[in-house]
Design a protein around this motif. Structure first.
Motif, PDB file in Angstrom:
ATOM      1  N   TYR A 104       0.838  -1.089   0.150  1.00 55.42           N
ATOM      2  CA  TYR A 104      -0.030   0.090   0.124  1.00 55.42           C
ATOM      3  C   TYR A 104       0.931   1.188  -0.056  1.00 55.42           C
ATOM      4  CZ  TYR A 104      -3.127   3.711   1.680  1.00 55.42           C
ATOM      5  OH  TYR A 104      -3.970   4.835   1.837  1.00 55.42           O
ATOM      6  N   LEU A 105       2.007   1.111   0.877  1.00 56.82           N
ATOM      7  CA  LEU A 105       2.845   2.393   0.837  1.00 56.82           C
ATOM      8  C   LEU A 105       3.299   2.831  -0.486  1.00 56.82           C
ATOM      9  CD1 LEU A 105       4.244   2.236   4.348  1.00 56.82           C
ATOM     10  CD2 LEU A 105       2.579   3.777   3.704  1.00 56.82           C
ATOM     11  N   ALA A 106       4.167   1.585  -1.000  1.00 57.42           N
ATOM     12  CA  ALA A 106       4.456   1.788  -2.469  1.00 57.42           C
ATOM     13  C   ALA A 106       3.520   2.412  -3.502  1.00 57.42           C
ATOM     14  CB  ALA A 106       5.089   0.355  -2.969  1.00 57.42           C
ATOM     15  N   ALA A 107       2.266   1.693  -3.291  1.00 57.73           N
ATOM     16  CA  ALA A 107       1.373   2.299  -4.324  1.00 57.73           C
ATOM     17  C   ALA A 107       1.055   3.539  -3.980  1.00 57.73           C
ATOM     18  CB  ALA A 107      -0.011   1.287  -4.120  1.00 57.73           C
ATOM     19  N   LEU A 108       0.908   3.916  -2.706  1.00 62.10           N
ATOM     20  CA  LEU A 108       0.632   5.416  -2.380  1.00 62.10           C
ATOM     21  C   LEU A 108       1.755   6.355  -2.890  1.00 62.10           C
ATOM     22  CD1 LEU A 108      -1.350   7.345  -1.233  1.00 62.10           C
ATOM     23  CD2 LEU A 108      -0.319   6.950   1.029  1.00 62.10           C
ATOM     24  N   ASP A 109       3.156   6.038  -2.738  1.00 59.57           N
ATOM     25  CA  ASP A 109       4.272   6.601  -3.315  1.00 59.57           C
ATOM     26  C   ASP A 109       3.699   6.895  -4.955  1.00 59.57           C
ATOM     27  OD1 ASP A 109       5.544   6.750  -0.923  1.00 59.57           O
ATOM     28  OD2 ASP A 109       6.820   5.377  -1.397  1.00 59.57           O
ATOM     29  N   ASP A 110       3.610   5.778  -5.520  1.00 63.82           N
ATOM     30  CA  ASP A 110       3.309   5.940  -7.009  1.00 63.82           C
ATOM     31  C   ASP A 110       2.268   6.746  -7.461  1.00 63.82           C
ATOM     32  OD1 ASP A 110       5.081   4.205  -7.545  1.00 63.82           O
ATOM     33  OD2 ASP A 110       3.984   2.301  -7.818  1.00 63.82           O
ATOM     34  N   VAL A 111       1.058   6.770  -6.697  1.00 68.69           N
ATOM     35  CA  VAL A 111      -0.018   7.778  -6.678  1.00 68.69           C
ATOM     36  C   VAL A 111       0.339   9.192  -6.475  1.00 68.69           C
ATOM     37  CG1 VAL A 111      -2.458   8.479  -5.914  1.00 68.69           C
ATOM     38  CG2 VAL A 111      -1.906   6.058  -6.402  1.00 68.69           C
ATOM     39  N   ALA A 119      -7.648   6.021  -1.803  1.00 71.85           N
ATOM     40  CA  ALA A 119      -8.552   5.155  -2.573  1.00 71.85           C
ATOM     41  C   ALA A 119      -7.619   4.347  -3.679  1.00 71.85           C
ATOM     42  CB  ALA A 119      -9.875   5.800  -3.101  1.00 71.85           C
ATOM     43  N   ARG A 120      -7.289   5.210  -4.571  1.00 65.76           N
ATOM     44  CA  ARG A 120      -6.609   4.819  -5.578  1.00 65.76           C
ATOM     45  C   ARG A 120      -5.316   3.809  -5.278  1.00 65.76           C
ATOM     46  NH1 ARG A 120      -6.389  10.389  -8.682  1.00 65.76           N
ATOM     47  NH2 ARG A 120      -8.388  10.277  -9.929  1.00 65.76           N
ATOM     48  N   ALA A 121      -4.689   4.184  -4.189  1.00 62.16           N
ATOM     49  CA  ALA A 121      -3.454   3.299  -3.806  1.00 62.16           C
ATOM     50  C   ALA A 121      -3.887   2.005  -3.116  1.00 62.16           C
ATOM     51  CB  ALA A 121      -2.760   4.136  -2.747  1.00 62.16           C
ATOM     52  N   PHE A 122      -5.335   2.215  -2.551  1.00 59.38           N
ATOM     53  CA  PHE A 122      -5.799   0.823  -1.901  1.00 59.38           C
ATOM     54  C   PHE A 122      -6.122  -0.056  -3.129  1.00 59.38           C
ATOM     55  CE2 PHE A 122      -9.683  -1.545  -0.941  1.00 59.38           C
ATOM     56  CZ  PHE A 122      -9.416  -2.266   0.165  1.00 59.38           C
ATOM     57  N   LEU A 123      -6.836   0.359  -4.205  1.00 56.17           N
ATOM     58  CA  LEU A 123      -7.068  -0.543  -5.382  1.00 56.17           C
ATOM     59  C   LEU A 123      -5.849  -1.006  -6.057  1.00 56.17           C
ATOM     60  CD1 LEU A 123     -10.110   1.485  -7.191  1.00 56.17           C
ATOM     61  CD2 LEU A 123     -10.101  -0.736  -6.125  1.00 56.17           C
ATOM     62  N   GLU A 124      -4.623  -0.359  -6.045  1.00 57.63           N
ATOM     63  CA  GLU A 124      -3.636  -0.759  -6.686  1.00 57.63           C
ATOM     64  C   GLU A 124      -3.061  -1.759  -5.678  1.00 57.63           C
ATOM     65  OE1 GLU A 124       0.650   1.116  -7.725  1.00 57.63           O
ATOM     66  OE2 GLU A 124      -0.942   2.290  -8.180  1.00 57.63           O
TER      67      GLU A 124
END
Length: 138
Positions: free
Chosen positions: A96-103, A126-131
């Motif tokens: 999740y943290l990696a996805a949030l970094d990307d977002v 929400a976008r990071a959650f889905l990823e």
């Protein structure tokens, strides 16, 4: 639109969804199509917690559906917190943290990154959650 993002989240969490006009405009609901109404005050087979029978207009036809309003995961910080609780429950914090970094488009391990994480909007969360859960469906 945020509600479409909320619908994606609801489906990823295993909920059925329903767009209906309940008198206050078109709203996204979590729907339990398997609920059986045995009497006016009793519901059997209730899978959507907190749901109740509502008269709703769907495709121009008014019927009673067993629903509850979908949380505004992508609009409200209080509701976005539910997503992070689910990330923690599934032990997907690193993903999740990696996805949030990307977002957010930030580099990890800097003060700017920490500040961006703290200030992330519900939509970004929400976008990071889905990823993060993309390969971890329940």
């Amino acid at each position: 639109m945020s509600r479409e993002l909320d619908e994606q989240i609801a489906r990823a969490l295993g909920y059925e969804t329903l767009w209906a006009d309940g008198g206050f405009g078109v709203t996204l609901y979590l729907h339990d199509s398997g609920a059986v109404r045995e009497s006016p005050n009793v519901t059997a087979n209730c899978r959507v917690l907190g749901a109740r029978w509502e008269p709703l207009r769907v495709n121009g036809e008014v019927r009673e559906y067993h629903v509850r309003c979908a949380p505004a995961w992508s609009d409200r910080h209080e509701d976005a917190r539910m997503l992070e609780d689910e990330i923690e429950r599934r032990a997907l914090i690193d993903r999740y943290l990696a996805a949030l970094d990307d977002v957010l488009g930030v580099n990890p391990y800097t003060d700017d990154e920490v500040w961006s994480l703290i200030r992330a909007t519900p939509k970004q969360r929400a976008r990071a959650f889905l990823e993060a859960i993309a390969n971890d469906q329940p």
